[in-house]
Design an enzyme around this catalytic site. Structure first.
Site, PDB file in Angstrom:
ATOM      1  N   LYS A 107      -3.122  -3.838  -4.904  1.00  0.00           N
ATOM      2  CA  LYS A 107      -4.117  -3.877  -4.054  1.00  0.00           C
ATOM      3  C   LYS A 107      -4.750  -5.388  -3.872  1.00  0.00           C
ATOM      4  CE  LYS A 107      -7.172  -0.828  -2.917  1.00  0.00           C
ATOM      5  NZ  LYS A 107      -8.502  -0.512  -3.239  1.00  0.00           N
ATOM      6  N   ASP A 112     -15.983   8.400   0.288  1.00  0.00           N
ATOM      7  CA  ASP A 112     -14.790   7.851   0.924  1.00  0.00           C
ATOM      8  C   ASP A 112     -14.006   8.857   0.628  1.00  0.00           C
ATOM      9  OD1 ASP A 112     -12.448   6.042   2.383  1.00  0.00           O
ATOM     10  OD2 ASP A 112     -13.508   8.271   3.408  1.00  0.00           O
ATOM     11  N   GLY A 120      -8.423  -0.397   2.145  1.00  0.00           N
ATOM     12  CA  GLY A 120      -9.333  -1.018   2.561  1.00  0.00           C
ATOM     13  C   GLY A 120      -9.136  -2.315   3.088  1.00  0.00           C
ATOM     14  N   PHE A 121      -8.414  -3.310   1.892  1.00  0.00           N
ATOM     15  CA  PHE A 121      -9.256  -4.494   1.029  1.00  0.00           C
ATOM     16  C   PHE A 121      -7.370  -4.991   1.991  1.00  0.00           C
ATOM     17  CE2 PHE A 121     -12.095  -6.065  -1.657  1.00  0.00           C
ATOM     18  CZ  PHE A 121     -12.138  -4.463  -2.785  1.00  0.00           C
ATOM     19  N   LYS A 172      -2.630  -4.940   1.734  1.00  0.00           N
ATOM     20  CA  LYS A 172      -1.522  -4.218   1.331  1.00  0.00           C
ATOM     21  C   LYS A 172      -1.453  -3.554  -0.024  1.00  0.00           C
ATOM     22  CE  LYS A 172       0.459  -4.794   6.007  1.00  0.00           C
ATOM     23  NZ  LYS A 172       0.547  -3.820   6.510  1.00  0.00           N
ATOM     24  N   VAL A 173      -0.984  -2.570  -0.297  1.00  0.00           N
ATOM     25  CA  VAL A 173      -0.619  -2.501  -1.694  1.00  0.00           C
ATOM     26  C   VAL A 173       1.079  -3.039  -2.137  1.00  0.00           C
ATOM     27  CG1 VAL A 173      -1.321  -0.462  -3.701  1.00  0.00           C
ATOM     28  CG2 VAL A 173      -2.628  -0.781  -1.746  1.00  0.00           C
TER      29      VAL A 173
END
Length: 912
Positions: A626, A722, A608-609, A611-612
């Site tokens: 993250k 979620d 949601g934030f 790229k990881v």
């Protein structure tokens, strides 16, 4: 009298009405029959892609029964033309498809885009047709290259104006999209008459050395065809419908010192164990040595010097008398490649494709064994030339391809040569790629391309980019900070745009220290100082007094605001000191995050934030970082909420937070690294490592433990909001842990019954009741867990994509459960290896999680207890191997019929 006239009028009107209805009905029936016939004809050849290039409409070919489409939708470039009428090819097998064509006077590379239903890693036969036919009235035949994807296949060189060339290619693509490209080599305008793609059985033509082309297939024992015909490309042939794969079989007659033989009996190839399924008419004829000979031989008369691949097709068409046998061996290029002698069954096909390649011209000899009463026979054989794996190229880095495709879509770039692979075989205009084994984009020049909108974030994924020129367009918005994070960027030109706001400090610093040439032109809306201060004109004398007075008022207001803020912050600190939200883990600065991720080198996902990235701490511990992206819709409050929340959450089935970074606009969360990815990946149909039933139940128990802790072990309780398979991660021991609390919210107090907010969640997992009411509570998570459990049971996604509509997993599974067919509910990839008792119990648990209203759903603690019992059933069954227990299982079907009946009543109550 009046009454009679009225009755006659009514009867006449009724007759007219019936007549009209009859006409309309007949028309509708005829229309329906035609539509049905059209569907049937298309369905007769599932998976076929047949394109008549240059055609203006779709049609059904009268000769082959194959449905051909115009090339609209397969390519956007080129010009349609018709060949000269005097050059119409009279060969009925492919005459119509070669009377028109599409030529490509613009661009060096023009590509057809094919999207076969079977997707990547399947076997395909690809066959382009070329017939020049003097379409341009120049009587000058062009020469050009054909590529499939990024790999050269052959050069089109026609021997005459009225000659049709077609060459089979057998290819296994590495992506779901196949590009067939025509390359202008400077010897005339490329063109194409038709393009065909045929899916093949995966077991056909096994090879791991590249690709096959040319594809000569010889039907022996016919009355026509010689080696001279083979050399001159003048053989006749048969194809679909005789061949289910639409391969072309050439009539070749006899081999040297051989005689033809045949049978009138049919050979059932479709119901045999031979997946090659050569046509029955091909197998009904054969050759055997002439009288006095004991072998058959073939010498390739061409001057081919490359590598070849061979297949042989046999069927015994002579009914042998008792005691007589036909036995033989095959030698190719003076080497024996069949370890055991070959014998045949009467009217049964046998296909043999050798698992080796041969250098140069193919020479094979089929010899009868010493113990054979009869000479060998051969019904048909195939020869292919080999494209070695050493001659194949790798496509452009997949991350670069995805990035440039998104840039193309976002900025609506209009360039005809932006087709297929961006780097190979011909680089797109405006791009420069490196020469690595897997190419990457190192330069992008989009100057003066009439681009509008904001600078796309996809540029951030072009990690090898050294030069970026976006000058003289109409780009708007801010100069994004991620441009300074491109690790190899040396030149950046943004001049001549409508950009505004502050230039990121990192870009200014790189420009000042000489690591980046930054060209921005003279743009008054941009601020380039650090910190950002724009020059302003000095105020006139008469404004000074007004400005001073205004400043005093502003100062008083600011003082009042500061006092209010101080009181608010003091109270907030007091509340925080009483709260459990205490950040105890390590805080990292941004430079440490850059070092941990090796300058954001490896992307392992996207949340949601943003790229990881994969990271490595000083003690060599792997972590997942993250990073809050510049374009993320989530901001500071959400970031702090997640950070604070995760600090107090500690459980073996929840992903642990190692630390966080909160430095200005740079924000990141650092988690423990989960080696085996997420559950969604393991349940995907593309994953060959299928989870067994025991492991699925264990994962369900692990996830239930984690969710039960969030609901009942945290004070105040936490709602995930979620929960889905992609948020259930697996470590090196396949232990499941719940992740991604970016959408989680704590209850305001312990006694609150729900959180009223805008539902986030993911389509397919979100409680229908929550979608309408906007209230998310524990029971919302229980519903999501029920969907996850059904995914574990069935191996199907929450939303099943279809051509016409999508299907929710509950809509698919309800009717099957109602029938009591547990075998059709459980993932077929398990091949029945599960205990029926535990499977039914798992279904019952999943069903209990999804009723509407939500009050009927159990608490997660009860779900956890039930799942543990289900797992215990499976473990106990696995340990019990005695015949008595197996017999007990056989006689224990009645309780499950009752269970199925109970589920039926549940379904009626749960119908949505």
């Amino acid at each position: 009298m009046d009454y009679a006239l009225e009755l006659i009028f009514i009867l006449k009107a009724w007759r007219v009405f019936v007549l009209v209805i009859g006409i309309l009905g007949n028309w509708k029936v005829a229309k329906g029959d035609n539509e049905h016939a059209g569907r049937k004809l298309v369905d007769n050849v599932p998976g076929f892609i047949s394109i008549d290039c240059g055609a203006t409409e779709d049609y059904l070919d009268d000769v082959t029964g194959i449905f051909y489409k115009s090339d609209t939708g397969f390519i956007d470039t080129g010009t349609n033309s018709n060949i000269s009428p005097e050059n119409y090819n009279l060969n009925l097998d492919y005459g119509r498809q070669t009377r028109n064509l599409r030529s490509f006077p613009q661009g060096k590379k023009n590509c057809y885009t094919l999207k076969p239903e079977q997707g990547k890693n399947s076997n395909y036969l690809i066959r382009p047709f070329f017939n020049y036919g003097n379409y341009d009235n120049n009587n000058k035949i062009p020469k050009f290259d054909v590529y499939v994807g990024v790999n050269y296949m052959y050069t089109v060189e026609l021997d005459g104006v009225d000659i049709t060339l077609f060459t089979d290619i057998i290819h296994v693509p590495t992506s779901d999209i196949i590009y067939v490209c025509l390359i202008n080599t400077g010897f005339g305008i490329p063109f194409i008459s038709a393009l065909e793609l045929r899916p093949l059985d995966k077991s056909l033509y096994p090879f791991d050395f590249g690709a096959l082309k040319r594809g000569w297939r010889f039907d022996l024992g016919t009355t026509t065809g010689t080696q001279e015909d083979y050399i001159s490309f003048s053989l006749s042939y048969l194809r679909y419908k005789d061949d289910v794969y639409d391969r072309l079989w050439y009539t070749y007659g006899a081999l040297p010192n051989s005689v033809p033989i045949n049978t009138a009996s049919d050979i059932d190839v479709q119901n045999s164990n031979d997946s090659y399924q050569p046509p029955s008419d091909v197998l009904k004829t054969a050759v055997q040595p002439s009288s006095g000979y004991r072998s058959l031989s073939f010498y390739d008369p061409t001057n081919y010097t490359g590598e070849s691949y061979a297949c042989f097709h046999f069927a015994e068409i002579a009914k042998l008398t008792q005691g007589r046998k036909r036995e033989f061996i095959i030698d190719v290029n003076e080497g024996s490649y069949i370890s055991e002698p070959i014998t045949l069954d009467y009217l049964k096909p046998l296909s043999i494709c050798l698992d080796q390649i041969f250098k140069g011209q193919v020479h094979f000899v089929i010899n009868a064994t010493a113990g054979s009463d009869l000479p060998p026979i051969l019904n048909a054989f195939e020869l292919y030339t080999v494209i070695s794996q050493f001659d194949l190229h790798k496509p452009t880095n997949s991350r670069d391809v995805a990035a440039i495709m998104d840039i193309n879509k976002t900025l609506r770039i209009s360039r005809e040569d932006w087709q297929a692979d961006p780097c190979v075989p011909i680089t797109w205009s405006g791009l420069t790629c490196n020469s690595d084994d897997t190419p990457m984009i190192i330069s992008l020049n989009l100057s003066s391309s009439k681009l509008t909108g904001e600078i796309p974030f996809s540029l951030f994924n072009l990690t090898a980019l050294q030069n970026l020129d976006l000058s003289y367009n109409e780009l708007t918005g801010n100069v994004p900070k991620f441009l300074a994070q491109l690790p190899n960027l040396k030149t950046l030109n943004l001049s001549g745009n409508q950009l505004n706001g502050s230039v990121p400090e990192d870009l200014i610093q790189k420009s000042r220290n000489g690591s980046l040439i930054f060209i921005f032109g003279k743009k008054p809306d941009l601020c380039f100082s650090v910190p950002c201060t724009k020059e302003k004109k000095k105020p006139k004398r008469e404004l000074i007094v007004a400005l001073v007075a205004t400043s005093m008022v502003v100062l008083v207001l600011l003082l009042l605001i500061f006092c209010a803020l101080a009181i608010y912050k003091r109270k907030r600190r007091e509340r925080a000191s009483r709260s459990n939200f205490k950040i105890k883990n390590r805080q990292y600065n941004y430079s440490e995050v850059v070092r941990i991720t090796d300058n954001f080198k490896t992307i392992i996902g996207e949340g949601g934030f943003g790229k990881v990235y994969l990271g490595i701490l000083k003690d060599e511990t792997q972590v997942a970082v993250k990073l809050l992206s510049a374009s993320s819709k989530q901001g500071y409050k959400e970031f702090r909420a997640e950070a604070q929340l995760l600090m107090i959450v500690h459980h073996k089935n929840l992903v642990s937070l190692v630390g966080y970074c909160d430095e200005g606009e740079n924000k990141a969360l650092i988690y423990e690294y989960m080696t085996n990815g997420n559950l969604q990946q393991y349940l995907s149909v593309t994953n060959t490592n299928v989870l067994n039933w025991n492991k699925r139940l264990q994962i369900a128990v692990d996830a239930a433990h984690g969710l039960e802790y969030l609901h009942n072990g945290c004070k105040p309780p936490i709602i995930h909001r979620d929960l889905k398979t992609s948020n259930i991660l697996l470590n090196e021991n396949m232990q499941a842990k719940i992740a991604d609390f970016g959408l989680s919210r704590a209850f305001a107090t312990e006694n609150d019954s729900h959180v009223s907010t805008n539902p986030a969640g993911t389509l397919g997992y979100l409680d229908p009741e929550s979608q309408t009411s906007g209230n998310l509570n524990k029971k919302s998570d229980v519903y999501s867990f029920g969907i996850v459990l059904f995914e574990l049971i069935t191996g199907r996604p929450a939303i099943m994509r279809g051509r016409e509509k999508n299907t929710h997993i509950l809509d698919w599974v309800y009717p099957i459960i109602k029938r009591g067919d547990i075998g059709s509910v459980v993932d077929p990839r398990l091949q029945g290896e599960f205990y029926t008792n535990s499977a039914w119990k798992a279904v019952e648990i999943a069903m209990s999680c999804i009723p509407s209203p939500a009050i009927l759903r159990p608490d997660m603690s009860q779900v956890l207890v039930e799942l543990k019992e289900c797992l215990d059933l499976e473990i106990a069954h696995g340990r019990s191997q005695t015949l008595a227990i197996e017999a007990n299982e056989t006689t224990s079907s009645t309780p499950f019929i009752v269970s199925s009946m109970e589920l039926q009543s549940d379904i009626a109550a749960l119908a949505r």
